[in-house]
Design a protein around this motif. Sequence first.
Motif, mmCIF file in Angstrom:
data_model
loop_
_atom_site.group_PDB
_atom_site.id
_atom_site.type_symbol
_atom_site.label_atom_id
_atom_site.label_comp_id
_atom_site.label_asym_id
_atom_site.label_seq_id
_atom_site.Cartn_x
_atom_site.Cartn_y
_atom_site.Cartn_z
ATOM 1 N N SER A 28 -1.962 12.769 10.165
ATOM 2 C CA SER A 28 -3.409 12.559 10.066
ATOM 3 C C SER A 28 -3.725 11.079 10.211
ATOM 4 C CB SER A 28 -3.936 13.060 8.718
ATOM 5 O OG SER A 28 -5.295 12.707 8.553
ATOM 6 N N ASP A 29 -4.755 10.780 10.996
ATOM 7 C CA ASP A 29 -5.216 9.398 11.123
ATOM 8 C C ASP A 29 -6.087 8.984 9.937
ATOM 9 O OD1 ASP A 29 -3.938 9.094 13.558
ATOM 10 O OD2 ASP A 29 -5.677 9.829 14.695
ATOM 11 N N VAL A 30 -6.551 9.968 9.163
ATOM 12 C CA VAL A 30 -7.381 9.682 7.986
ATOM 13 C C VAL A 30 -6.462 9.471 6.790
ATOM 14 C CG1 VAL A 30 -9.211 10.517 6.475
ATOM 15 C CG2 VAL A 30 -9.240 11.097 8.920
ATOM 16 N N LYS A 31 -6.561 8.304 6.175
ATOM 17 C CA LYS A 31 -5.689 7.975 5.050
ATOM 18 C C LYS A 31 -6.215 8.599 3.757
ATOM 19 C CE LYS A 31 -3.169 5.518 7.775
ATOM 20 N NZ LYS A 31 -1.885 6.078 8.255
ATOM 21 N N PRO A 32 -5.327 9.139 2.920
ATOM 22 C CA PRO A 32 -5.768 9.837 1.703
ATOM 23 C C PRO A 32 -5.963 8.928 0.494
ATOM 24 C CG PRO A 32 -3.407 10.057 1.927
ATOM 25 C CD PRO A 32 -3.868 9.273 3.128
ATOM 26 N N ALA A 33 -5.735 7.619 0.642
ATOM 27 C CA ALA A 33 -5.744 6.730 -0.529
ATOM 28 C C ALA A 33 -7.015 6.837 -1.376
ATOM 29 C CB ALA A 33 -5.510 5.287 -0.087
ATOM 30 N N PRO A 34 -8.232 6.835 -0.778
ATOM 31 C CA PRO A 34 -9.430 6.947 -1.629
ATOM 32 C C PRO A 34 -9.447 8.227 -2.458
ATOM 33 C CG PRO A 34 -10.030 6.195 0.566
ATOM 34 C CD PRO A 34 -8.595 6.618 0.632
ATOM 35 N N LEU A 35 -9.008 9.334 -1.849
ATOM 36 C CA LEU A 35 -8.978 10.603 -2.570
ATOM 37 C C LEU A 35 -7.935 10.571 -3.678
ATOM 38 C CD1 LEU A 35 -9.933 13.525 -2.873
ATOM 39 C CD2 LEU A 35 -8.217 14.174 -1.163
ATOM 40 N N VAL A 36 -6.777 10.003 -3.401
ATOM 41 C CA VAL A 36 -5.725 9.905 -4.417
ATOM 42 C C VAL A 36 -6.215 9.071 -5.595
ATOM 43 C CG1 VAL A 36 -3.409 9.028 -4.907
ATOM 44 C CG2 VAL A 36 -3.863 10.231 -2.752
ATOM 45 N N ASN A 37 -6.944 7.999 -5.303
ATOM 46 C CA ASN A 37 -7.492 7.166 -6.381
ATOM 47 C C ASN A 37 -8.444 7.963 -7.264
ATOM 48 O OD1 ASN A 37 -6.068 4.932 -5.522
ATOM 49 N ND2 ASN A 37 -7.754 4.121 -4.288
ATOM 50 N N MET A 38 -9.245 8.841 -6.633
ATOM 51 C CA MET A 38 -10.148 9.688 -7.414
ATOM 52 C C MET A 38 -9.357 10.654 -8.291
ATOM 53 S SD MET A 38 -13.015 10.708 -4.575
ATOM 54 C CE MET A 38 -13.535 9.510 -3.349
ATOM 55 N N ILE A 39 -8.328 11.258 -7.709
ATOM 56 C CA ILE A 39 -7.522 12.231 -8.450
ATOM 57 C C ILE A 39 -6.823 11.564 -9.632
ATOM 58 C CG2 ILE A 39 -5.534 13.780 -8.297
ATOM 59 C CD1 ILE A 39 -6.320 14.185 -5.312
ATOM 60 N N MET A 40 -6.343 10.349 -9.410
ATOM 61 C CA MET A 40 -5.630 9.627 -10.463
ATOM 62 C C MET A 40 -6.570 8.929 -11.434
ATOM 63 S SD MET A 40 -2.366 10.013 -9.977
ATOM 64 C CE MET A 40 -1.655 8.645 -10.890
ATOM 65 N N GLY A 41 -7.868 8.953 -11.126
ATOM 66 C CA GLY A 41 -8.824 8.198 -11.933
ATOM 67 C C GLY A 41 -8.808 8.553 -13.405
ATOM 68 N N ALA A 42 -8.694 9.845 -13.716
ATOM 69 C CA ALA A 42 -8.699 10.272 -15.117
ATOM 70 C C ALA A 42 -7.498 9.706 -15.865
ATOM 71 C CB ALA A 42 -8.707 11.796 -15.202
#
Length: 291
Positions: free
Chosen positions: A9-23
């Motif tokens: 995937s050319d779309v990086k998942p980092a922003p989503l991972v940060n949201m998931i790990m936010g809690a």
Amino acid sequence: MKLSQLPTSDVKPAPLVNMIMGAEIFQALATATRRDIFTLTKNPKTVEQISKSLKSDPKMTRKLLNCLVSMKLLSKNEDKYVNEPIANNFLVKESPFYQGDYIRLENSGYDLWKKFDQALKEGTKPVIMKQKMETKDLEKVVDPTFTLTMANFAMRGGAQRAVETLSKIPEFKRARKMLDLGGGTGIYSIGLALLNQNLKVTLFDIPPTLEISKKFLSRYGVEDRFELNGGNYVQDDLGDGYDVVFASHTFYGYPKEMLLSLFRRIVGANTERFKRMFALKIGNWTCVPKK
């Protein structure tokens, strides 16, 4: 479908991972704040020293400290941990910019967020206004942590900007008497009083909140210029003759009609200078009563 290689995937998942790990990240911060670790680490300390002060498990303490290093709140030099500037500024209790009360308030609401799906389906129940009509009820529903959190919010820059803006108004420079309505800790009116040495302030809030106000007034050395008035501002006498009436983050949940009645009382009981400022400077329905 038969593939010759794994998909990319050319779309990086980092922003989503940060949201998931936010809690998890927040819980590390909340735990460190609750245990007041950042006050301990104003000066470099080892895991053993910190663990002894906290009476905590050394192994888990090391894991938490390393987590705080990865969050860039602490730095580690050899075997000692010490605050980064952001922690010294916002997470040490003695700092005027302390945000620990805000963190505690957010943490206390975590169980409510688990019910978000239920709220999405059923909606939310409106605040019962009867609770805000009697002082004794207000004393039950007002959380001291919320009052302190409002001060945390204000000291992130909001209070400084408000004080700077109001201090430039010519009428304010001539003001001698001010009402801080639902003033909480009084941090806004403290800032205004520091700039106008001739200003006397009546801070109006419910009695338990005024006990918190006293500590802030003492911290800034302005106790002799403040009168503390306990009660419920939607029904109790507010006094009169004010040149300035200030309110911030206090009108939540009140119906429009109740606020309009309050504003009419305020305008009717105060000086001509105040009335001119009121009409000139405030421009939306929540602040300007109908004639």
